[in-house]
Design a protein around this motif. Structure first.
Motif, PDB file in Angstrom:
ATOM      1  N   LEU A  81       0.803  -1.225   0.000  1.00 14.15           N
ATOM      2  CA  LEU A  81       0.000   0.000   0.000  1.00 14.15           C
ATOM      3  C   LEU A  81       0.832   1.268   0.000  1.00 14.15           C
ATOM      4  N   GLY A  82       2.087   1.184   0.404  1.00 11.90           N
ATOM      5  CA  GLY A  82       2.935   2.367   0.411  1.00 11.90           C
ATOM      6  C   GLY A  82       2.348   3.487   1.248  1.00 11.90           C
ATOM      7  N   ALA A  83       2.253   4.686   0.647  1.00 16.19           N
ATOM      8  CA  ALA A  83       1.770   5.864   1.365  1.00 16.19           C
ATOM      9  C   ALA A  83       0.300   5.759   1.742  1.00 16.19           C
ATOM     10  N   LEU A  84      -0.403   4.822   1.135  1.00 15.62           N
ATOM     11  CA  LEU A  84      -1.831   4.654   1.426  1.00 15.62           C
ATOM     12  C   LEU A  84      -2.078   3.700   2.596  1.00 15.62           C
ATOM     13  N   GLU A  85      -1.021   3.275   3.254  1.00 16.87           N
ATOM     14  CA  GLU A  85      -1.138   2.272   4.302  1.00 16.87           C
ATOM     15  C   GLU A  85      -2.087   2.684   5.423  1.00 16.87           C
ATOM     16  N   ASN A  86      -2.156   3.979   5.715  1.00 15.50           N
ATOM     17  CA  ASN A  86      -2.980   4.433   6.841  1.00 15.50           C
ATOM     18  C   ASN A  86      -4.473   4.241   6.614  1.00 15.50           C
ATOM     19  N   ILE A  87      -4.841   3.834   5.416  1.00 17.61           N
ATOM     20  CA  ILE A  87      -6.262   3.544   5.186  1.00 17.61           C
ATOM     21  C   ILE A  87      -6.684   2.297   5.969  1.00 17.61           C
ATOM     22  N   VAL A 144       1.347  -4.407   7.095  1.00 18.59           N
ATOM     23  CA  VAL A 144       1.264  -2.965   7.322  1.00 18.59           C
ATOM     24  C   VAL A 144       2.103  -2.663   8.558  1.00 18.59           C
ATOM     25  N   THR A 145       2.768  -1.528   8.545  1.00 24.60           N
ATOM     26  CA  THR A 145       3.718  -1.241   9.617  1.00 24.60           C
ATOM     27  C   THR A 145       3.189  -0.298  10.679  1.00 24.60           C
ATOM     28  N   GLY A 163     -13.131  -1.190   9.668  1.00 24.13           N
ATOM     29  CA  GLY A 163     -12.536   0.144   9.696  1.00 24.13           C
ATOM     30  C   GLY A 163     -11.925   0.520   8.363  1.00 24.13           C
ATOM     31  N   THR A 164     -11.273  -0.440   7.717  1.00 17.36           N
ATOM     32  CA  THR A 164     -10.651  -0.179   6.415  1.00 17.36           C
ATOM     33  C   THR A 164     -11.698   0.018   5.334  1.00 17.36           C
ATOM     34  N   LEU A 165     -12.724  -0.820   5.328  1.00 19.51           N
ATOM     35  CA  LEU A 165     -13.797  -0.638   4.351  1.00 19.51           C
ATOM     36  C   LEU A 165     -14.459   0.729   4.504  1.00 19.51           C
ATOM     37  N   LEU A 166     -14.706   1.137   5.742  1.00 16.55           N
ATOM     38  CA  LEU A 166     -15.305   2.455   5.976  1.00 16.55           C
ATOM     39  C   LEU A 166     -14.387   3.561   5.479  1.00 16.55           C
ATOM     40  N   GLU A 194      -5.191   2.599 -10.593  1.00 16.51           N
ATOM     41  CA  GLU A 194      -4.960   4.029 -10.847  1.00 16.51           C
ATOM     42  C   GLU A 194      -6.132   4.869 -10.343  1.00 16.51           C
ATOM     43  N   LEU A 195      -7.365   4.411 -10.586  1.00 19.16           N
ATOM     44  CA  LEU A 195      -8.543   5.129 -10.119  1.00 19.16           C
ATOM     45  C   LEU A 195      -8.564   5.230  -8.602  1.00 19.16           C
ATOM     46  N   LEU A 196      -8.242   4.124  -7.947  1.00 17.26           N
ATOM     47  CA  LEU A 196      -8.291   4.108  -6.488  1.00 17.26           C
ATOM     48  C   LEU A 196      -7.221   5.001  -5.887  1.00 17.26           C
ATOM     49  N   VAL A 197      -6.005   4.898  -6.398  1.00 19.16           N
ATOM     50  CA  VAL A 197      -4.920   5.734  -5.870  1.00 19.16           C
ATOM     51  C   VAL A 197      -5.261   7.201  -6.041  1.00 19.16           C
ATOM     52  N   ASN A 198      -5.787   7.571  -7.202  1.00 25.65           N
ATOM     53  CA  ASN A 198      -6.166   8.973  -7.428  1.00 25.65           C
ATOM     54  C   ASN A 198      -7.263   9.406  -6.459  1.00 25.65           C
ATOM     55  N   ALA A 199      -8.240   8.531  -6.232  1.00 27.62           N
ATOM     56  CA  ALA A 199      -9.338   8.867  -5.323  1.00 27.62           C
ATOM     57  C   ALA A 199      -8.836   9.039  -3.897  1.00 27.62           C
ATOM     58  N   LEU A 200      -7.950   8.160  -3.472  1.00 25.58           N
ATOM     59  CA  LEU A 200      -7.482   8.191  -2.088  1.00 25.58           C
ATOM     60  C   LEU A 200      -6.485   9.306  -1.828  1.00 25.58           C
TER      61      LEU A 200
END
Length: 256
Positions: A81-87, A144-145, A163-166, A194-200
């Motif tokens: 997930l990289g930078a998106l891990e906090n989701i 995830v770290t 929590g992640t789905l929300l 690509e769509l998801l990364v842009n949205a997040l």
């Protein structure tokens, strides 16, 4: 994680693992099953045997086994997930968005009872059953770290699931969700990613959904994921039981 470090968790040495592999080299089904049950990845098998991973993959492919499935060993998610891990986060919501409320609604949509539902969040593989004797999942086991060590309980994993789905659905608007669903339905994973990364990564906006609408989205997704998991589990299709509980969510499309 090195093979030596991983095998130490299940009280096996690399020499013992190597001896087992070469004594069963004519039995790929035995070796695949042993690797699967003990979360020994392709890289670990390569480290143990000194064979390149591509050679090991061909060996299993010749026996109709998909060696890449051995790399799906995380309890939560097997994407980077990289930078998106906090989701990935615990569900601290109350009311209709609480884990208890969401669970009740998901159960009402499933063709099986609560004990089977609960099993989705519990250890499935042999290595999980062994290692969770210390009562934690660590960062490597979750992939995830930022969460640190998480209690190895049904309740903690269930909370992370909802929590992640929300968090995912709270970030999407109707247009983005429609695009993602179309891409997923058509198997266009690169486009979905690509769509998801842009949205997040968009600038934060007010949540597009009412609480009830958000709950309905999560309930539908959760019910589909849990149901599909058990369909795959009881299907004779070389299912690997380590697959992360979030792999089938939109977050599973991300690979940073």
């Amino acid at each position: 994680m090195s093979a030596e470090t991983h095998l130490a968790k299940i009280q096996v040495t690399t020499l013992q693992a190597r001896d087992f592999i070469f004594s069963n080299i004519d039995k790929p089904s035995v070796l695949f099953d042993a690797a699967h049950k003990n979360a020994v990845t392709l890289d670990m098998l390569s480290e143990i045997t000194d064979f390149p991973t591509n050679v090991i993959s061909v060996y299993f492919a010749n026996a109709k086994f998909d060696a890449e499935k051995l790399d799906d060993v995380s309890k939560l998610i097997n994407s980077d997930l990289g930078a998106l891990e906090n989701i990935v986060a615990f569900n601290d919501n109350t009311g209709i968005l609480s884990t208890t409320s969401l669970k009740e609604q998901v159960l009402s949509r499933l063709p099986f009872d609560e004990p089977v539902y609960d099993a989705f969040f519990m250890p499935f593989s042999e290595w999980e059953k062994f290692f969770t004797s210390d009562n934690i999942y660590d960062a490597e086991e979750l992939n995830v770290t930022h969460l640190g060590n998480v209690p190895a309980t049904k309740e903690s994993i269930e909370s992370l699931f909802y929590g992640t789905l929300l968090n995912i659905y709270s970030t999407l608007d109707q247009a983005e969700l429609s695009q993602l669903n179309d891409a997923r339905d058509n198997g266009i994973l690169d486009e979905s990613q690509e769509l998801l990364v842009n949205a997040l990564t968009d600038s934060p906006l007010p949540i597009a959904w009412t609480e009830q609408a958000l709950a309905d989205l999560v309930i539908d997704e959760a019910a589909n994921i849990v149901n599909d998991f058990f369909i795959a589990l009881f299907d004779d299709s070389n299912f690997v039981g380590h697959t992360g509980i979030l792999d089938r969510t939109f977050a599973g499309f991300v690979d940073a």
